[in-house]
Design a protein around this motif. Structure first.
Motif, PDB file in Angstrom:
ATOM      1  N   LEU A 156     -26.270   6.743  -2.355  1.00 39.46           N
ATOM      2  CA  LEU A 156     -25.756   7.696  -3.333  1.00 39.46           C
ATOM      3  C   LEU A 156     -24.590   8.558  -2.828  1.00 39.46           C
ATOM      4  O   LEU A 156     -23.572   8.676  -3.519  1.00 39.46           O
ATOM      5  CB  LEU A 156     -26.902   8.588  -3.825  1.00 39.46           C
ATOM      6  N   ARG A 159     -30.711  15.825  -5.096  1.00 35.35           N
ATOM      7  CA  ARG A 159     -30.850  14.376  -5.115  1.00 35.35           C
ATOM      8  C   ARG A 159     -32.285  13.963  -4.829  1.00 35.35           C
ATOM      9  O   ARG A 159     -32.834  13.083  -5.476  1.00 35.35           O
ATOM     10  CB  ARG A 159     -29.922  13.724  -4.081  1.00 35.35           C
ATOM     11  N   LYS A 160     -32.893  14.615  -3.852  1.00 41.52           N
ATOM     12  CA  LYS A 160     -34.256  14.240  -3.503  1.00 41.52           C
ATOM     13  C   LYS A 160     -35.218  14.586  -4.628  1.00 41.52           C
ATOM     14  O   LYS A 160     -36.130  13.820  -4.942  1.00 41.52           O
ATOM     15  CB  LYS A 160     -34.698  14.928  -2.219  1.00 41.52           C
ATOM     16  N   GLN A 181     -30.978   7.434  -0.698  1.00 36.44           N
ATOM     17  CA  GLN A 181     -30.292   8.463   0.093  1.00 36.44           C
ATOM     18  C   GLN A 181     -29.096   7.893   0.832  1.00 36.44           C
ATOM     19  O   GLN A 181     -28.095   8.570   1.038  1.00 36.44           O
ATOM     20  CB  GLN A 181     -31.281   9.078   1.091  1.00 36.44           C
TER      21      GLN A 181
END
Length: 618
Positions: A288, A124-125, A285
């Motif tokens: 999500l 994700r990051k 963050q």
């Protein structure tokens, strides 16, 4: 040999280390046939300049069949040009050569986990960074006030990582500033660190890439993310070899308008686009994992197209002898029935937080108020025999909070609610509401205890997207309450209403901390979110950390059964059994010749009477 390999890695260049990691990804992340197809596709698609072979933006867009109307090609190319630099992210954007594309496809399709044992948070990051642009002013504000909210940061001049724009470098920041950036991001850069560890290289490379990977001052422009969401809504139902052009009609005319509206609902879960130009990493963050755990899964099928070559003819055996392969069976439609609330865009939106394998080509319309009538009796008849999970949806129009009239059924509904009313949860100019619940247990009439379990999901789809996961604070998950209860109807997150015997002690509806309540006439509903209570049967919102309440008049109600032919067969058999039992009770003749006496005996046996519906004795 291990020492020699380690020594070589310590002294290798970045190009050599990238080639080594790409080779490891190629061997472990792809099957031989996939790798062969991948190479064939790259060879047929690439452009050449000297000894360098690479992919251009329009080539990638054409191969992935990205619709021109969405204008999403620059967004996707920015992503892959950044991820192609992995693990040396400070070199982004990069030319998309063969080794870079090995990294891109492995990460986009989540095959990298075969090499790097890291979870979804790290991917994700990386995806956030690939979409983000750098805002120097925002970075300075974050450095000065690290504890402040991202939403309070003012936007400055924005620079992009995309080709054609200069990356806003850190400038002449001091070493202390670099160390602050490192400590801020060190824990979150596990994916990069794992890749570098797998190459057995020294700390110099690790530290450098940790600095380059910082999220300080980075944000995803709202318009870019909106375009990406529209693409993900299209691609979420795709199979690995299914063509995106199959759904070309979804980006034309009224279908395109619906797609845009759905994307706007999703985007509003991250930011208020009227106030903020982009999404910070903190907002990304925070939102999500709860609201969109499967959002980026929709990237997997389009990038898996690289692993299937049209030039690979499996219909021929070795020696040129043709073998007959079965024709590809036509897939059933994504949605077998047509509803008033659920359409293909909403279905894709649901797949962002519910596993698509339980949704696409698996839903059957059990109950529609528009067809079966808006009554609890017809609801019970249509829904209660389904023994698999169900998807409950209700749409409505927000009631005007300034209208204080208490006439008719609306007045009765208003008078049943607690006098304290929270403000609306979204912009007043968007008044269409859609709420829903994923119920994994069979429905039943509620008397004292609610039904359901901690795997239920309460959610809102419009005008903003929000998900309220079940908690263990209490077990008031779902209730289907019929008269003589004080306030019959359907509720989620609230305790069952009292019976008439205790009505004088509880004249108002009991709204749970996070709850959805519909009256028994299916005319009105209310969604209640008490943020200060910290949740009840359902947890509070991850993105809207304030008190709000939505009161609405009901437009439509639908219940969809999640399952296949087996579940439908079980429901049909149960309906047929109940029909036979009712017919048997209606036709029963005990031989006395006295119908009233026969009825009295049947009532004593509990087969008919006030608690059973046995039909006519005639």
């Amino acid at each position: 040999m291990g020492q020699t390999s380690s020594h070589e890695a310590h002294n290798a260049s970045k190009a050599e280390l990238t080639a080594h990691l790409a080779d490891k990804f190629a061997r472990r992340c792809y099957e031989p046939l996939e790798l062969y197809s991948f190479k064939d596709n790259f060879k047929s698609l690439c452009d050449s300049e000297g000894d360098v072979r690479y992919l251009k933006e329009d080539t990638v867009a054409r191969f992935l069949e990205l619709p021109d109307i969405l204008a999403v090609s620059p967004v996707i190319f920015q992503m892959v040009s950044f991820i192609g630099a992995f693990p040396f992210l400070q070199d982004a954007p990069v030319i998309l050569g063969w080794e870079n594309m090995i990294m891109v496809v492995a990460i986009m399709t989540e095959r990298y986990t075969k090499v790097l044992n890291k979870g979804a948070a790290n991917r994700r990051k990386l995806l956030f960074k690939s979409l983000a642009v750098y805002d120097r002013k925002l970075s300075e504000i974050q450095n000065k006030t690290p504890a402040s909210s991202d939403s309070d940061s003012a936007p400055g001049q924005v620079r992009s990582h995309a080709p054609g724009f200069a990356i806003d470098q850190a400038g002449d920041d001091s070493n202390d500033g670099h160390m602050n950036d490192y400590s801020y991001d060190e824990e979150d850069d596990d994916l990069v660190m794992a890749a570098l560890d797998s190459l057995d290289i020294d700390e110099a490379f690790k530290t450098g890439d940790s600095h380059a990977a910082t999220t300080r001052g980075a944000m995803i422009p709202a318009d870019n993310f909106r375009r990406l969401i529209m693409l993900l809504l299209l691609t979420s139902p795709l199979g690995p070899q299914e063509s995106l052009s199959t759904y070309a009609d979804r980006v034309t005319g009224a279908h395109l308008d619906t797609l845009r509206a759905t994307a706007e609902n999703v985007l509003s879960a991250f930011i208020n686009v009227e106030k903020f130009p982009g999404i910070t990493f903190a907002q990304f963050q925070e939102t999500l994992p709860v609201n969109f755990p499967f959002l980026f899964n929709a990237l997997n099928p389009i990038f898996e197209h690289f692993l299937f070559s049209k030039n690979l003819d499996l219909s021929k055996r070795q020696g040129g002898v043709a073998s007959t392969l079965p024709a590809t069976l036509a897939l059933p439609p994504l949605l077998q029935d047509k509803g008033q609330i659920l359409n293909l865009d909403v279905l894709s939106q649901l797949s962002f937080f519910i596993d698509g394998n339980d949704l696409f080509r698996r839903l059957r319309l059990l109950y529609s108020g528009a067809d079966a009538g808006y009554s609890m009796g017809s609801f019970e008849t249509k829904v209660f025999n389904w023994r698999a999970p169900t998807l409950f949806l209700v749409s409505g129009t927000r009631l005007d909070p300034t209208d204080q009239s208490r006439r008719g059924s609306k007045g009765v509904f208003y008078d049943s609610l607690p006098p304290q009313r929270f403000p609306n949860g979204s912009s007043p100019d968007r008044d269409r509401m859609v709420f829903g619940v994923l119920v994994r247990q069979p429905w039943r009439v509620t008397s004292r205890e609610c039904f359901g379990a901690d795997d239920m999901i309460l959610f809102q789809l419009a005008p903003t997207h929000d998900v309220f996961r079940a908690s263990s604070v209490n077990k008031n998950y779902a209730a289907f309450t019929k008269p003589p209860a004080m306030h019959p109807g359907i509720s989620f997150g609230s305790s069952p209403p009292p019976s008439t015997s205790s009505a004088r002690h509880a004249p108002l509806r009991n709204l749970g901390p996070v709850s959805l309540v519909l009256d028994s006439s299916f005319e009105f509903g209310v969604f209640h979110h008490d943020h200060m209570s910290r949740g009840g049967a359902f947890a509070g919102s991850a993105s809207r950390k304030f008190d709000f309440q939505e009161r609405f008049s009901i437009d439509d109600i639908e219940v969809w059964g999640c399952g296949g032919d087996e579940e439908a067969k079980m429901q049909r058999e149960r309906w047929e059994w109940e029909a036979r039992e009712a017919e048997a009770r209606r036709r029963v003749n005990l031989g006395t010749g006295d119908i009233e006496a026969d009825r009295a005996l049947l009532e004593m046996a509990g087969l008919i009477g006030s608690n059973r519906s046995g039909g006519s004795m005639a």
